[in-house]
Design an enzyme around this catalytic site. Sequence first.
Site, PDB file in Angstrom:
ATOM      1  N   MET A  31      93.351  66.088  60.840  1.00 16.93           N
ATOM      2  CA  MET A  31      94.874  66.937  60.253  1.00 16.93           C
ATOM      3  C   MET A  31      95.465  65.450  59.659  1.00 16.93           C
ATOM      4  O   MET A  31      96.719  65.322  59.023  1.00 16.93           O
ATOM      5  CB  MET A  31      96.173  66.358  61.140  1.00 16.93           C
ATOM      6  CG  MET A  31      96.321  68.624  61.871  1.00 16.93           C
ATOM      7  SD  MET A  31      97.188  69.420  62.994  1.00 16.93           S
ATOM      8  CE  MET A  31      97.965  67.817  63.724  1.00 16.93           C
ATOM      9  N   ALA A  33      96.026  61.487  57.666  1.00 19.93           N
ATOM     10  CA  ALA A  33      96.633  60.350  58.979  1.00 19.93           C
ATOM     11  C   ALA A  33      95.758  58.969  59.982  1.00 19.93           C
ATOM     12  O   ALA A  33      95.954  58.797  60.693  1.00 19.93           O
ATOM     13  CB  ALA A  33      98.391  60.285  59.459  1.00 19.93           C
ATOM     14  N   LEU A  34      94.796  58.916  58.884  1.00 20.00           N
ATOM     15  CA  LEU A  34      93.631  58.758  59.761  1.00 20.00           C
ATOM     16  C   LEU A  34      93.621  57.065  59.936  1.00 20.00           C
ATOM     17  O   LEU A  34      94.427  56.522  59.889  1.00 20.00           O
ATOM     18  CB  LEU A  34      91.838  58.175  58.971  1.00 20.00           C
ATOM     19  CG  LEU A  34      91.540  60.222  58.601  1.00 20.00           C
ATOM     20  CD1 LEU A  34      90.856  59.768  57.559  1.00 20.00           C
ATOM     21  CD2 LEU A  34      91.267  60.885  59.683  1.00 20.00           C
ATOM     22  N   GLY A  37      90.730  55.806  66.200  1.00 18.34           N
ATOM     23  CA  GLY A  37      89.866  57.027  66.737  1.00 18.34           C
ATOM     24  C   GLY A  37      89.437  58.474  65.708  1.00 18.34           C
ATOM     25  O   GLY A  37      88.330  58.509  66.302  1.00 18.34           O
ATOM     26  N   HIS A  38      90.240  58.265  64.471  1.00 22.08           N
ATOM     27  CA  HIS A  38      89.101  59.241  63.614  1.00 22.08           C
ATOM     28  C   HIS A  38      87.896  59.242  63.522  1.00 22.08           C
ATOM     29  O   HIS A  38      86.918  59.732  63.042  1.00 22.08           O
ATOM     30  CB  HIS A  38      89.758  60.122  62.444  1.00 22.08           C
ATOM     31  CG  HIS A  38      91.275  60.167  62.791  1.00 22.08           C
ATOM     32  ND1 HIS A  38      92.711  59.950  62.461  1.00 22.08           N
ATOM     33  CD2 HIS A  38      91.665  61.652  63.514  1.00 22.08           C
ATOM     34  CE1 HIS A  38      93.594  60.964  62.975  1.00 22.08           C
ATOM     35  NE2 HIS A  38      92.959  61.880  63.550  1.00 22.08           N
ATOM     36  N   GLN A  62      99.633  75.824  64.141  1.00 20.14           N
ATOM     37  CA  GLN A  62      99.203  74.716  65.154  1.00 20.14           C
ATOM     38  C   GLN A  62     100.622  74.443  66.272  1.00 20.14           C
ATOM     39  O   GLN A  62     100.455  73.427  66.854  1.00 20.14           O
ATOM     40  CB  GLN A  62      98.392  74.163  65.586  1.00 20.14           C
ATOM     41  CG  GLN A  62      98.538  72.862  64.464  1.00 20.14           C
ATOM     42  CD  GLN A  62      97.173  71.789  64.939  1.00 20.14           C
ATOM     43  OE1 GLN A  62      95.998  72.434  64.087  1.00 20.14           O
ATOM     44  NE2 GLN A  62      96.893  70.914  65.503  1.00 20.14           N
ATOM     45  N   GLY A 150      87.776  64.288  70.087  1.00 21.13           N
ATOM     46  CA  GLY A 150      87.739  63.485  70.746  1.00 21.13           C
ATOM     47  C   GLY A 150      88.815  63.797  72.425  1.00 21.13           C
ATOM     48  O   GLY A 150      89.248  65.039  72.720  1.00 21.13           O
ATOM     49  N   LYS A 152      90.521  62.796  73.737  1.00 22.66           N
ATOM     50  CA  LYS A 152      92.113  62.259  73.899  1.00 22.66           C
ATOM     51  C   LYS A 152      92.961  63.769  74.315  1.00 22.66           C
ATOM     52  O   LYS A 152      93.221  63.414  74.913  1.00 22.66           O
ATOM     53  CB  LYS A 152      92.834  61.600  72.590  1.00 22.66           C
ATOM     54  CG  LYS A 152      94.367  61.555  72.686  1.00 22.66           C
ATOM     55  CD  LYS A 152      94.723  60.014  71.606  1.00 22.66           C
ATOM     56  CE  LYS A 152      95.995  60.999  71.231  1.00 22.66           C
ATOM     57  NZ  LYS A 152      95.740  61.946  70.165  1.00 22.66           N
ATOM     58  N   ARG A 190     100.757  59.988  65.360  1.00 24.30           N
ATOM     59  CA  ARG A 190     101.899  60.222  65.430  1.00 24.30           C
ATOM     60  C   ARG A 190     102.904  58.507  66.046  1.00 24.30           C
ATOM     61  O   ARG A 190     104.033  58.476  65.924  1.00 24.30           O
ATOM     62  CB  ARG A 190     102.510  60.838  66.518  1.00 24.30           C
ATOM     63  CG  ARG A 190     102.174  62.234  66.183  1.00 24.30           C
ATOM     64  CD  ARG A 190     102.640  63.585  67.265  1.00 24.30           C
ATOM     65  NE  ARG A 190     102.734  64.795  66.657  1.00 24.30           N
ATOM     66  CZ  ARG A 190     102.069  66.030  67.078  1.00 24.30           C
ATOM     67  NH1 ARG A 190     100.606  65.354  67.606  1.00 24.30           N
ATOM     68  NH2 ARG A 190     101.385  66.901  66.174  1.00 24.30           N
TER      69      ARG A 190
HETATM   70  P1  AMP Z   1      94.045  64.771  64.686  1.00 27.45           P
HETATM   71  O1  AMP Z   1      93.985  65.085  63.445  1.00 27.45           O
HETATM   72  O2  AMP Z   1      95.080  63.969  65.444  1.00 27.45           O
HETATM   73  O3  AMP Z   1      93.997  66.249  65.339  1.00 27.45           O
HETATM   74  O4  AMP Z   1      92.679  64.438  65.842  1.00 27.45           O
HETATM   75  C1  AMP Z   1      91.761  64.490  64.936  1.00 27.45           C
HETATM   76  C2  AMP Z   1      90.172  64.650  65.720  1.00 27.45           C
HETATM   77  O5  AMP Z   1      90.045  63.715  65.881  1.00 27.45           O
HETATM   78  C3  AMP Z   1      90.669  65.389  67.655  1.00 27.45           C
HETATM   79  O6  AMP Z   1      89.147  65.861  67.371  1.00 27.45           O
HETATM   80  C4  AMP Z   1      91.279  64.414  68.321  1.00 27.45           C
HETATM   81  O7  AMP Z   1      90.752  64.359  69.836  1.00 27.45           O
HETATM   82  C5  AMP Z   1      90.735  63.594  67.721  1.00 27.45           C
HETATM   83  N1  AMP Z   1      91.392  62.189  68.070  1.00 27.45           N
HETATM   84  C6  AMP Z   1      92.546  62.047  67.505  1.00 27.45           C
HETATM   85  N2  AMP Z   1      92.933  60.527  68.224  1.00 27.45           N
HETATM   86  C7  AMP Z   1      91.808  60.030  69.117  1.00 27.45           C
HETATM   87  C8  AMP Z   1      91.913  58.568  69.587  1.00 27.45           C
HETATM   88  N3  AMP Z   1      92.508  57.589  69.767  1.00 27.45           N
HETATM   89  N4  AMP Z   1      90.504  58.457  70.344  1.00 27.45           N
HETATM   90  C9  AMP Z   1      89.411  59.357  70.034  1.00 27.45           C
HETATM   91  N5  AMP Z   1      89.329  60.711  69.476  1.00 27.45           N
HETATM   92  C10 AMP Z   1      90.646  60.521  68.629  1.00 27.45           C
END
Ligand code: AMP
Length: 284
Positions: A31, A33-34, A37-38, A62, A150, A152, A190
């Site tokens: 989503m 705001a990389l 983790g991404h 969602q 992830g 997470k 976040r």
């Molecule tokens: P999001 O942009 O929050 O929807 O996350 C996109 C992907 O990045 C999802 O598969 C998350 O689980 C993964 N992700 C987000 N934060 C982390 C993190 N701290 N470590 C590893 N993967 C992450």
Amino acid sequence: MIAVIESVDALSKRIEEYRENEKTIGFVPTMGALHEGHISLVRKAKRENDIVIISVFVNPTQFNDKKDLEKYPRTLDADVELLVPHGVSIVFAPGMHEVYPKGVELGSDIDLGGLDEYMEGAFRPGHFKGVAQVVKRLLEIVTPDRLYMGQKDFQQFSIIGHMIRTLHIHTELVVCRIIRESSGLAMSSRNERLLQKTRDQAGLIYKTLKAVKKYRNSKSVSELKKYGLKRLAVPPFQPDYLSIVDGFTLQPLNDINSSTYAVACVAVWADGVRLIDNIILKKD
Ligand code: AMP
């Protein structure tokens, strides 16, 4: 060169070319705001595939909380910049009408196998239906060999794994370890919304999870939960839940020894932001 593509048609043409040249495709849905983790997902995808495609789409279906959706950071230019050194071929940044065009079956009746009944599912009604819907649609568009998610978001990848198996989607799900800030706080888009002081103190969440793991053989599940929740209830932190579940079924466990795969999952509020994290207690 990274191509930023907004339309499904343009993306499909590129994917067709890759397929003609027998390239493998790794896909990282986000989503935006990389953060690191991404990027860790992108790195793994790059190691294991010829082509990496990342999507940046803040999926409204969602979000059960409208304010959370409004406040979700949108930083596409900075995201693309961050991706430049990592060999990504395509950033797919579609608008709503591309992801959800009129007449496309949204799959709102996707079977989630009851995996959405607990934890995030219980606290965020409809959240996982929205996640499954968007990931299904994105997988239909991108048709990747491998999908990177992830650990997470433990419940999220469990549900997507279930969906891939039940719908016989020809994509392998690869789960990647949690990347943390130096305090131990799991990285999240976040986190930017936390006060700096809170962010510095938020290592408490991971410290608590590690302590729960340490005591897994000497305390019962109910003692572990009581202990963890008490440790987490230090203002500004306010836990929603600390659950100890089977890592396959996500069913709450009464006894860790009754499962071969036990995970502790937690959700905590701080400064109006909901933070989630988890730790694998055992995997035989
Ligand atoms: P999001 O942009 O929050 O929807 O996350 C996109 C992907 O990045 C999802 O598969 C998350 O689980 C993964 N992700 C987000 N934060 C982390 C993190 N701290 N470590 C590893 N993967 C992450």
